[in-house]
Design a protein around this motif. Structure first.
Motif, PDB file in Angstrom:
ATOM      1  N   GLN A  93       0.835  -1.188   0.000  1.00  0.00           N
ATOM      2  CA  GLN A  93       0.000   0.000   0.000  1.00  0.00           C
ATOM      3  C   GLN A  93       0.878   1.251   0.000  1.00  0.00           C
ATOM      4  OE1 GLN A  93      -0.343  -2.423   2.796  1.00  0.00           O
ATOM      5  NE2 GLN A  93      -1.293  -3.569   1.152  1.00  0.00           N
ATOM      6  N   HIS A  94       0.250   2.365  -0.313  1.00  0.00           N
ATOM      7  CA  HIS A  94       0.978   3.630  -0.354  1.00  0.00           C
ATOM      8  C   HIS A  94       0.279   4.666   0.513  1.00  0.00           C
ATOM      9  CE1 HIS A  94       2.052   1.649  -4.192  1.00  0.00           C
ATOM     10  NE2 HIS A  94       3.235   2.130  -3.914  1.00  0.00           N
ATOM     11  N   VAL A  95       1.080   5.470   1.185  1.00  0.00           N
ATOM     12  CA  VAL A  95       0.586   6.635   1.906  1.00  0.00           C
ATOM     13  C   VAL A  95       1.157   7.835   1.167  1.00  0.00           C
ATOM     14  CG1 VAL A  95       0.531   7.870   4.097  1.00  0.00           C
ATOM     15  CG2 VAL A  95       0.584   5.385   4.089  1.00  0.00           C
ATOM     16  N   ILE A  96       0.269   8.756   0.751  1.00  0.00           N
ATOM     17  CA  ILE A  96       0.668   9.878  -0.090  1.00  0.00           C
ATOM     18  C   ILE A  96       0.368  11.177   0.632  1.00  0.00           C
ATOM     19  CG2 ILE A  96       0.307  11.023  -2.325  1.00  0.00           C
ATOM     20  CD1 ILE A  96      -1.034   7.709  -2.382  1.00  0.00           C
ATOM     21  N   CYS A  97       1.364  12.056   0.690  1.00  0.00           N
ATOM     22  CA  CYS A  97       1.151  13.369   1.283  1.00  0.00           C
ATOM     23  C   CYS A  97       0.427  14.250   0.265  1.00  0.00           C
ATOM     24  CB  CYS A  97       2.475  14.014   1.692  1.00  0.00           C
ATOM     25  SG  CYS A  97       2.224  15.639   2.471  1.00  0.00           S
ATOM     26  N   GLN A  98      -0.691  14.812   0.685  1.00  0.00           N
ATOM     27  CA  GLN A  98      -1.496  15.652  -0.199  1.00  0.00           C
ATOM     28  C   GLN A  98      -0.860  17.014  -0.439  1.00  0.00           C
ATOM     29  OE1 GLN A  98      -5.048  14.923   2.345  1.00  0.00           O
ATOM     30  NE2 GLN A  98      -6.076  14.802   0.355  1.00  0.00           N
ATOM     31  N   ARG A  99       0.125  17.353   0.356  1.00  0.00           N
ATOM     32  CA  ARG A  99       0.749  18.663   0.212  1.00  0.00           C
ATOM     33  C   ARG A  99       2.014  18.612  -0.637  1.00  0.00           C
ATOM     34  NH1 ARG A  99       2.251  22.778   5.131  1.00  0.00           N
ATOM     35  NH2 ARG A  99       2.777  24.546   3.802  1.00  0.00           N
ATOM     36  N   CYS A 100       2.960  17.729  -0.277  1.00  0.00           N
ATOM     37  CA  CYS A 100       4.253  17.704  -0.982  1.00  0.00           C
ATOM     38  C   CYS A 100       4.358  16.559  -1.986  1.00  0.00           C
ATOM     39  CB  CYS A 100       5.408  17.639   0.017  1.00  0.00           C
ATOM     40  SG  CYS A 100       5.560  16.047   0.876  1.00  0.00           S
ATOM     41  N   GLY A 101       3.424  15.608  -1.923  1.00  0.00           N
ATOM     42  CA  GLY A 101       3.439  14.499  -2.874  1.00  0.00           C
ATOM     43  C   GLY A 101       4.333  13.336  -2.479  1.00  0.00           C
ATOM     44  N   LYS A 102       4.961  13.411  -1.319  1.00  0.00           N
ATOM     45  CA  LYS A 102       5.832  12.317  -0.876  1.00  0.00           C
ATOM     46  C   LYS A 102       5.022  11.032  -0.784  1.00  0.00           C
ATOM     47  CE  LYS A 102       8.782  10.952   2.972  1.00  0.00           C
ATOM     48  NZ  LYS A 102       9.292  11.339   4.293  1.00  0.00           N
ATOM     49  N   ILE A 103       5.623   9.927  -1.231  1.00  0.00           N
ATOM     50  CA  ILE A 103       4.956   8.624  -1.227  1.00  0.00           C
ATOM     51  C   ILE A 103       5.769   7.665  -0.365  1.00  0.00           C
ATOM     52  CG2 ILE A 103       4.199   6.690  -2.646  1.00  0.00           C
ATOM     53  CD1 ILE A 103       4.200   8.737  -5.032  1.00  0.00           C
ATOM     54  N   VAL A 104       5.095   7.010   0.560  1.00  0.00           N
ATOM     55  CA  VAL A 104       5.734   6.018   1.417  1.00  0.00           C
ATOM     56  C   VAL A 104       5.010   4.695   1.210  1.00  0.00           C
ATOM     57  CG1 VAL A 104       6.220   5.359   3.811  1.00  0.00           C
ATOM     58  CG2 VAL A 104       6.390   7.756   3.133  1.00  0.00           C
ATOM     59  N   GLU A 105       5.782   3.628   1.042  1.00  0.00           N
ATOM     60  CA  GLU A 105       5.205   2.297   0.903  1.00  0.00           C
ATOM     61  C   GLU A 105       5.024   1.685   2.278  1.00  0.00           C
ATOM     62  OE1 GLU A 105       7.669  -0.094  -1.620  1.00  0.00           O
ATOM     63  OE2 GLU A 105       7.254   1.162  -3.366  1.00  0.00           O
ATOM     64  N   ILE A 106       3.901   1.009   2.454  1.00  0.00           N
ATOM     65  CA  ILE A 106       3.682   0.263   3.686  1.00  0.00           C
ATOM     66  C   ILE A 106       3.236  -1.136   3.302  1.00  0.00           C
ATOM     67  CG2 ILE A 106       3.157   2.232   5.163  1.00  0.00           C
ATOM     68  CD1 ILE A 106       0.186   1.579   4.785  1.00  0.00           C
ATOM     69  N   ASN A 107       3.468  -2.069   4.182  1.00  0.00           N
ATOM     70  CA  ASN A 107       3.063  -3.448   3.940  1.00  0.00           C
ATOM     71  C   ASN A 107       2.414  -3.944   5.221  1.00  0.00           C
ATOM     72  OD1 ASN A 107       2.699  -5.844   2.698  1.00  0.00           O
ATOM     73  ND2 ASN A 107       4.825  -6.083   2.070  1.00  0.00           N
ATOM     74  N   SER A 108       1.120  -3.727   5.332  1.00  0.00           N
ATOM     75  CA  SER A 108       0.384  -3.968   6.559  1.00  0.00           C
ATOM     76  C   SER A 108      -0.161  -5.391   6.647  1.00  0.00           C
ATOM     77  CB  SER A 108      -0.765  -2.960   6.642  1.00  0.00           C
ATOM     78  OG  SER A 108      -1.677  -3.334   7.639  1.00  0.00           O
ATOM     79  N   GLU A 109       0.052  -6.007   7.779  1.00  0.00           N
ATOM     80  CA  GLU A 109      -0.509  -7.339   8.028  1.00  0.00           C
ATOM     81  C   GLU A 109      -2.027  -7.269   8.059  1.00  0.00           C
ATOM     82  OE1 GLU A 109       1.051 -10.290   8.013  1.00  0.00           O
ATOM     83  OE2 GLU A 109       2.840  -9.137   7.483  1.00  0.00           O
ATOM     84  N   GLN A 110      -2.580  -6.145   8.559  1.00  0.00           N
ATOM     85  CA  GLN A 110      -4.035  -5.991   8.602  1.00  0.00           C
ATOM     86  C   GLN A 110      -4.625  -5.992   7.192  1.00  0.00           C
ATOM     87  OE1 GLN A 110      -3.726  -2.406  10.942  1.00  0.00           O
ATOM     88  NE2 GLN A 110      -4.965  -3.342  12.556  1.00  0.00           N
ATOM     89  N   VAL A 111      -3.958  -5.297   6.268  1.00  0.00           N
ATOM     90  CA  VAL A 111      -4.445  -5.258   4.892  1.00  0.00           C
ATOM     91  C   VAL A 111      -4.331  -6.646   4.271  1.00  0.00           C
ATOM     92  CG1 VAL A 111      -4.101  -4.274   2.594  1.00  0.00           C
ATOM     93  CG2 VAL A 111      -3.967  -2.795   4.604  1.00  0.00           C
ATOM     94  N   LYS A 112      -3.250  -7.356   4.557  1.00  0.00           N
ATOM     95  CA  LYS A 112      -3.108  -8.730   4.041  1.00  0.00           C
ATOM     96  C   LYS A 112      -4.273  -9.604   4.511  1.00  0.00           C
ATOM     97  CE  LYS A 112       1.908  -8.833   3.704  1.00  0.00           C
ATOM     98  NZ  LYS A 112       3.137  -9.412   4.253  1.00  0.00           N
ATOM     99  N   LYS A 113      -4.675  -9.405   5.764  1.00  0.00           N
ATOM    100  CA  LYS A 113      -5.794 -10.185   6.295  1.00  0.00           C
ATOM    101  C   LYS A 113      -7.089  -9.803   5.575  1.00  0.00           C
ATOM    102  CE  LYS A 113      -8.216 -11.682  10.419  1.00  0.00           C
ATOM    103  NZ  LYS A 113      -9.158 -12.324   9.551  1.00  0.00           N
ATOM    104  N   ILE A 114      -7.303  -8.526   5.314  1.00  0.00           N
ATOM    105  CA  ILE A 114      -8.504  -8.079   4.597  1.00  0.00           C
ATOM    106  C   ILE A 114      -8.530  -8.691   3.195  1.00  0.00           C
ATOM    107  CG2 ILE A 114      -9.624  -6.068   3.534  1.00  0.00           C
ATOM    108  CD1 ILE A 114      -8.640  -4.459   6.031  1.00  0.00           C
ATOM    109  N   VAL A 115      -7.398  -8.655   2.507  1.00  0.00           N
ATOM    110  CA  VAL A 115      -7.320  -9.225   1.158  1.00  0.00           C
ATOM    111  C   VAL A 115      -7.610 -10.722   1.211  1.00  0.00           C
ATOM    112  CG1 VAL A 115      -5.769  -9.711  -0.781  1.00  0.00           C
ATOM    113  CG2 VAL A 115      -5.777  -7.435   0.272  1.00  0.00           C
ATOM    114  N   SER A 116      -7.066 -11.403   2.199  1.00  0.00           N
ATOM    115  CA  SER A 116      -7.308 -12.835   2.360  1.00  0.00           C
ATOM    116  C   SER A 116      -8.790 -13.098   2.619  1.00  0.00           C
ATOM    117  CB  SER A 116      -6.456 -13.365   3.515  1.00  0.00           C
ATOM    118  OG  SER A 116      -6.726 -14.713   3.748  1.00  0.00           O
ATOM    119  N   ASP A 117      -9.413 -12.290   3.480  1.00  0.00           N
ATOM    120  CA  ASP A 117     -10.843 -12.439   3.768  1.00  0.00           C
ATOM    121  C   ASP A 117     -11.683 -12.219   2.518  1.00  0.00           C
ATOM    122  OD1 ASP A 117     -10.227 -12.925   6.418  1.00  0.00           O
ATOM    123  OD2 ASP A 117     -10.855 -10.940   7.136  1.00  0.00           O
TER     124      ASP A 117
END
Length: 151
Positions: A93-117
């Motif tokens: 997943q990506h977190v994007i700053c709405q002001r400067c446009g910086k993009i950070v990648e995240i890899n969340s276990e919670q999101v993996k569980k949602i995708v699996s569900d």
């Protein structure tokens, strides 16, 4: 990864060109940055590689088609591309700053569980997903708190 590219190009009857390898190299050296075609083109010019922007665009799109790059839309009016880990092909997943446009990648276990569900409930095999979070990065939060209130 260059050997994988050569094999994939050969298998699909595309020519193996120095430009295609150089573009892949730029993504390999980008340290996870999400590059647009213009940024790739400028980097090639900085390395004294003579190439047209149209050739860069076609090569980047081919790398997407071959499964080396993922095409992303962060709502900026242009596409950005990221290198795919071909061993896992795992989404993140990506977190994007709405002001400067910086993009950070995240890899969340919670999101993996949602995708699996979701996969379990729908019967779909989820190949990849595109989930983005928008907000303000810590630096922009500090800047915003320094700005005087207008009113």
């Amino acid at each position: 990864m260059y050997e994988e590219l050569r094999n994939e190009l050969k298998k699909r009857k595309y020519r193996i060109t120095a430009q295609r390898e150089m573009i892949l190299k730029i993504f390999l050296e980008s340290k996870g940055r999400h590059l647009g075609v213009d940024e790739v083109y400028r980097e090639l010019l900085n390395r004294n590689v003579r190439i047209s922007k149209a050739t860069v665009y076609r090569a980047v799109e081919l790398l997407v088609e071959l499964g080396f790059l993922r095409k992303l839309n962060f709502g900026e009016g242009l596409y950005r591309y990221e290198l795919i880990d071909r061993s896992t092909r795992e989404s993140h997943q990506h977190v994007i700053c709405q002001r400067c446009g910086k993009i950070v990648e995240i890899n969340s276990e919670q999101v993996k569980k949602i995708v699996s569900d979701i996969s379990e409930k729908t019967g779909y095999v989820i190949k990849w997903h595109d989930l983005k979070f928008y907000g303000l990065c810590p630096e922009c939060q500090r800047e915003e708190s320094k700005e005087p209130e207008s009113g």
